[in-house]
Design a protein around this motif. Structure first.
Motif, PDB file in Angstrom:
ATOM      1  N   SER A   1     -25.045  64.823 -48.327  1.00 32.51           N
ATOM      2  CA  SER A   1     -26.221  63.966 -48.557  1.00 32.51           C
ATOM      3  C   SER A   1     -26.234  63.434 -49.986  1.00 32.51           C
ATOM      4  O   SER A   1     -25.539  63.939 -50.858  1.00 32.51           O
ATOM      5  CB  SER A   1     -27.519  64.726 -48.279  1.00 32.51           C
ATOM      6  OG  SER A   1     -27.863  65.539 -49.363  1.00 32.51           O
TER       7      SER A   1
ATOM      8  N   LYS B   1     -30.213  59.877 -47.677  1.00 35.57           N
ATOM      9  CA  LYS B   1     -29.341  59.801 -46.512  1.00 35.57           C
ATOM     10  C   LYS B   1     -28.464  61.041 -46.389  1.00 35.57           C
ATOM     11  O   LYS B   1     -28.168  61.708 -47.373  1.00 35.57           O
ATOM     12  CB  LYS B   1     -28.459  58.559 -46.617  1.00 35.57           C
ATOM     13  CG  LYS B   1     -29.270  57.276 -46.694  1.00 35.57           C
ATOM     14  CD  LYS B   1     -28.390  56.073 -46.882  1.00 35.57           C
ATOM     15  CE  LYS B   1     -29.159  54.792 -47.053  1.00 35.57           C
ATOM     16  NZ  LYS B   1     -30.264  54.569 -46.161  1.00 35.57           N
TER      17      LYS B   1
ATOM     18  N   GLU C   1     -25.207  58.032 -39.816  1.00 37.19           N
ATOM     19  CA  GLU C   1     -26.002  58.421 -40.981  1.00 37.19           C
ATOM     20  C   GLU C   1     -27.468  58.548 -40.571  1.00 37.19           C
ATOM     21  O   GLU C   1     -27.955  57.803 -39.726  1.00 37.19           O
ATOM     22  CB  GLU C   1     -25.845  57.349 -42.055  1.00 37.19           C
ATOM     23  CG  GLU C   1     -26.476  57.683 -43.373  1.00 37.19           C
ATOM     24  CD  GLU C   1     -26.079  56.656 -44.412  1.00 37.19           C
ATOM     25  OE1 GLU C   1     -25.351  57.019 -45.345  1.00 37.19           O
ATOM     26  OE2 GLU C   1     -26.500  55.487 -44.277  1.00 37.19           O
ATOM     27  N   TYR C   2     -28.157  59.507 -41.170  1.00 37.44           N
ATOM     28  CA  TYR C   2     -29.589  59.709 -40.931  1.00 37.44           C
ATOM     29  C   TYR C   2     -30.316  59.437 -42.240  1.00 37.44           C
ATOM     30  O   TYR C   2     -29.889  59.905 -43.301  1.00 37.44           O
ATOM     31  CB  TYR C   2     -29.859  61.137 -40.468  1.00 37.44           C
ATOM     32  CG  TYR C   2     -31.304  61.420 -40.188  1.00 37.44           C
ATOM     33  CD1 TYR C   2     -31.857  61.114 -38.946  1.00 37.44           C
ATOM     34  CD2 TYR C   2     -32.125  61.972 -41.157  1.00 37.44           C
ATOM     35  CE1 TYR C   2     -33.199  61.363 -38.680  1.00 37.44           C
ATOM     36  CE2 TYR C   2     -33.461  62.224 -40.906  1.00 37.44           C
ATOM     37  CZ  TYR C   2     -33.991  61.915 -39.671  1.00 37.44           C
ATOM     38  OH  TYR C   2     -35.319  62.177 -39.417  1.00 37.44           O
ATOM     39  N   THR C   3     -31.422  58.703 -42.172  1.00 37.47           N
ATOM     40  CA  THR C   3     -32.247  58.408 -43.351  1.00 37.47           C
ATOM     41  C   THR C   3     -33.587  59.115 -43.227  1.00 37.47           C
ATOM     42  O   THR C   3     -34.236  59.036 -42.170  1.00 37.47           O
ATOM     43  CB  THR C   3     -32.475  56.885 -43.481  1.00 37.47           C
ATOM     44  OG1 THR C   3     -31.193  56.246 -43.570  1.00 37.47           O
ATOM     45  CG2 THR C   3     -33.286  56.545 -44.722  1.00 37.47           C
TER      46      THR C   3
ATOM     47  N   LYS D   1     -25.144  62.742 -43.589  1.00 39.00           N
ATOM     48  CA  LYS D   1     -24.266  62.626 -42.430  1.00 39.00           C
ATOM     49  C   LYS D   1     -23.396  63.871 -42.350  1.00 39.00           C
ATOM     50  O   LYS D   1     -23.377  64.696 -43.264  1.00 39.00           O
ATOM     51  CB  LYS D   1     -23.431  61.363 -42.468  1.00 39.00           C
ATOM     52  CG  LYS D   1     -22.585  61.158 -43.696  1.00 39.00           C
ATOM     53  CD  LYS D   1     -21.952  59.772 -43.661  1.00 39.00           C
ATOM     54  CE  LYS D   1     -21.421  59.368 -45.007  1.00 39.00           C
ATOM     55  NZ  LYS D   1     -20.898  58.009 -44.996  1.00 39.00           N
TER      56      LYS D   1
END
Length: 133
Positions: free
Chosen positions: A107, A50, A74-76, A52
């Motif tokens: 991250s 993850k 958040e980006y996964t 952000k």
């Protein structure tokens, strides 16, 4: 639409888990920031990790970031990895005045992102366990 920071793929690459990395940029006019966009690379081996972003004011002591202004979604990393520009959106646009601001990336994995920050002292990092904003 106005932008600040860089809009091309940076010549520097950075990757370190559990480290908050910030770069100072100048905003030439007051504005609302709805997203930050980063060019990132993460192979499929990084799936599920993850990341952000955030914006900090330039009001810290000793020329360091100070007040946290906003944190993005958040980006996964997907199952097939990623090599692309990724948008990190704010749930509410962050209101900024003209001046210097620190754009942050964070991250929990070895996700590579590409950046340029200008002169010495315009980039800083802090070892910080992911998700403890």
């Amino acid at each position: 639409m106005p932008t600040f920071g860089k809009t091309d793929i940076g010549v520097n690459v950075y990757y370190q888990s559990n480290r908050l990395f910030v770069c100072k940029y100048n905003l030439s006019e007051d504005g609302l920031v709805s997203k930050l966009t980063l060019y990132c690379y993460a192979p499929a081996a990084q799936v599920g990790e993850k990341m952000k972003c955030a914006i900090y004011d330039d009001d810290g002591t000793g020329g360091l970031p100070g007040t946290l202004m906003g944190v993005t979604s958040e980006y996964t990393i997907p199952t097939d990895g990623i090599t692309a520009w990724i948008d990190f959106t704010f749930s509410t646009a962050v209101s900024l005045t003209a001046g210097d601001w620190w754009l942050a990336f964070w991250s929990n994995g070895l996700i590579r992102w590409y950046w340029d920050a200008g002169t010495t002292g315009q980039q800083q990092y802090l070892d910080l366990t992911y998700d403890s904003f």
